[in-house]
Design a protein around this motif. Structure first.
Motif, mmCIF file in Angstrom:
data_model
loop_
_atom_site.group_PDB
_atom_site.id
_atom_site.type_symbol
_atom_site.label_atom_id
_atom_site.label_comp_id
_atom_site.label_asym_id
_atom_site.label_seq_id
_atom_site.Cartn_x
_atom_site.Cartn_y
_atom_site.Cartn_z
ATOM 1 N N GLU A 133 0.848 -1.186 0.000
ATOM 2 C CA GLU A 133 0.000 0.000 0.000
ATOM 3 C C GLU A 133 0.886 1.239 0.000
ATOM 4 O O GLU A 133 2.003 1.227 0.527
ATOM 5 C CB GLU A 133 -0.929 0.004 1.208
ATOM 6 N N HIS A 134 0.378 2.297 -0.616
ATOM 7 C CA HIS A 134 1.169 3.521 -0.765
ATOM 8 C C HIS A 134 0.318 4.717 -0.361
ATOM 9 O O HIS A 134 -0.875 4.774 -0.673
ATOM 10 C CB HIS A 134 1.633 3.659 -2.221
ATOM 11 N N ARG A 135 0.915 5.656 0.368
ATOM 12 C CA ARG A 135 0.146 6.800 0.882
ATOM 13 C C ARG A 135 -0.288 7.746 -0.224
ATOM 14 O O ARG A 135 -1.234 8.513 -0.050
ATOM 15 C CB ARG A 135 0.976 7.571 1.913
ATOM 16 N N GLU A 136 0.393 7.737 -1.376
ATOM 17 C CA GLU A 136 0.002 8.599 -2.480
ATOM 18 C C GLU A 136 -0.907 7.838 -3.440
ATOM 19 O O GLU A 136 -0.861 6.607 -3.523
ATOM 20 C CB GLU A 136 1.228 9.126 -3.223
ATOM 21 N N THR A 137 -1.723 8.569 -4.158
ATOM 22 C CA THR A 137 -2.618 7.957 -5.127
ATOM 23 C C THR A 137 -3.029 9.005 -6.153
ATOM 24 O O THR A 137 -2.526 10.128 -6.152
ATOM 25 C CB THR A 137 -3.859 7.360 -4.426
ATOM 26 N N TYR A 138 -3.952 8.645 -7.028
ATOM 27 C CA TYR A 138 -4.463 9.586 -8.024
ATOM 28 C C TYR A 138 -5.601 10.411 -7.428
ATOM 29 O O TYR A 138 -6.474 9.873 -6.747
ATOM 30 C CB TYR A 138 -4.977 8.838 -9.254
#
Length: 285
Positions: free
Chosen positions: A255-260
């Motif tokens: 999982e990554h804290r940044e997204t679109y």
């Protein structure tokens, strides 16, 4: 009998105050509102007389808000926003055309399957234009945009499309329980790639990718063609995973804290259309 003091000042006086306070100049406020500088000054003086307090400290070439003016300003701006939003929500027909700027990956893997829902929900013609996420720092206020990051942009409307999750994916013909030796496809861009994934889950950092592609769309296309394993965004690859064109390898998901994020200014879209578009763009295909 004395006439009672009105509880609500004339709107044009309040608008003059808000513009001058926000722009820091009677002259700039006059240009924005289409009035003369003396007219702005007169309206603010009338407002101050009505309220019984001084809103600005006037010097030879500058103006400064008083404590009373600075305290009142956010309430005025909040009231104007409420009035603008409610009138747009109730009476606006919306824009007849909406332009959305996004990466080619998002256009092909996320927006394209949702185009029919988007046009029906907004009643607008949807124009999609691609741009490179890492190469463009600003876009026109008249356009919506989808950018990758933590959501810390100064736009009025902001919506995360999904929670980012990354995992190895490949064509079914390459799928194996012992996949660590298979060739890897690297994707340059804003999201983490193989080096971060390998360190996170303690897998070998080799083989070093021999194929590097500058878009996720291209990396996924190469993976589907059987050229190796790509580190795919599971939400963007959802349709390919569901159809069997891609297969996820292993159970490790990063999982990554940044997204679109879908972003827009007030100039690009009204609140009613924004809410309709937001619902359509994040709903299931």
């Amino acid at each position: 009998m004395n006439k009672p003091t009105p509880s609500l000042p004339p709107l044009e006086w309040v608008r003059a105050f808000e513009a001058a306070a926000r722009l820091g100049s009677f002259t700039a406020a006059a240009e924005e509102t289409g009035l003369t500088q003396p007219a702005i000054s007169q309206r603010i003086s009338q407002l101050e007389k009505l309220l019984g307090t001084q809103l600005f400290l006037r010097q030879s070439r500058t103006i400064t808000l008083t404590v009373e003016g600075e305290t009142w300003l956010p309430h005025v701006q909040s009231a104007f926003r409420t009035l603008s939003d409610s009138s747009e929500m109730l009476f606006s027909r919306g824009r007849s055309r909406l332009t959305i700027l996004a990466s080619q990956s998002v256009i092909s893997m996320w927006l394209a399957p949702r185009l029919a829902q988007m046009t029906v929900a907004t009643g607008a013609q949807i124009s999609l234009q691609s741009f490179v996420l890492t190469g463009q720092t600003s876009t026109p206020d008249s356009s919506l945009q989808i950018r990758y990051g933590a959501g810390d942009w100064p736009h009025h409307y902001k919506l995360p499309l999904f929670r980012e999750a990354l995992a190895p994916v490949c064509a079914p013909s390459l799928a194996s329980t012992n996949w660590h030796h298979l060739p890897r496809i690297a994707c340059t861009g804003p999201r983490p790639d193989w080096d971060v994934f390998a360190a996170r889950f303690g897998i070998p950092s080799t083989p070093i990718p021999q194929i590097r592609i500058d878009t996720l769309h291209g990396a996924i296309a190469a993976a589907k063609a059987g050229h190796g394993i790509a580190l795919g965004s599971l939400p963007l690859c959802e349709e390919d995973l569901r159809s069997g064109a891609l297969q996820q390898l292993g159970n490790d998901v990063m999982e990554h804290r940044e997204t679109y994020w879908l972003l827009a200014s007030r100039e690009a879209i009204g609140r009613k259309q924004w809410e309709a578009l937001s619902e359509a763009i994040v709903s299931a295909v």
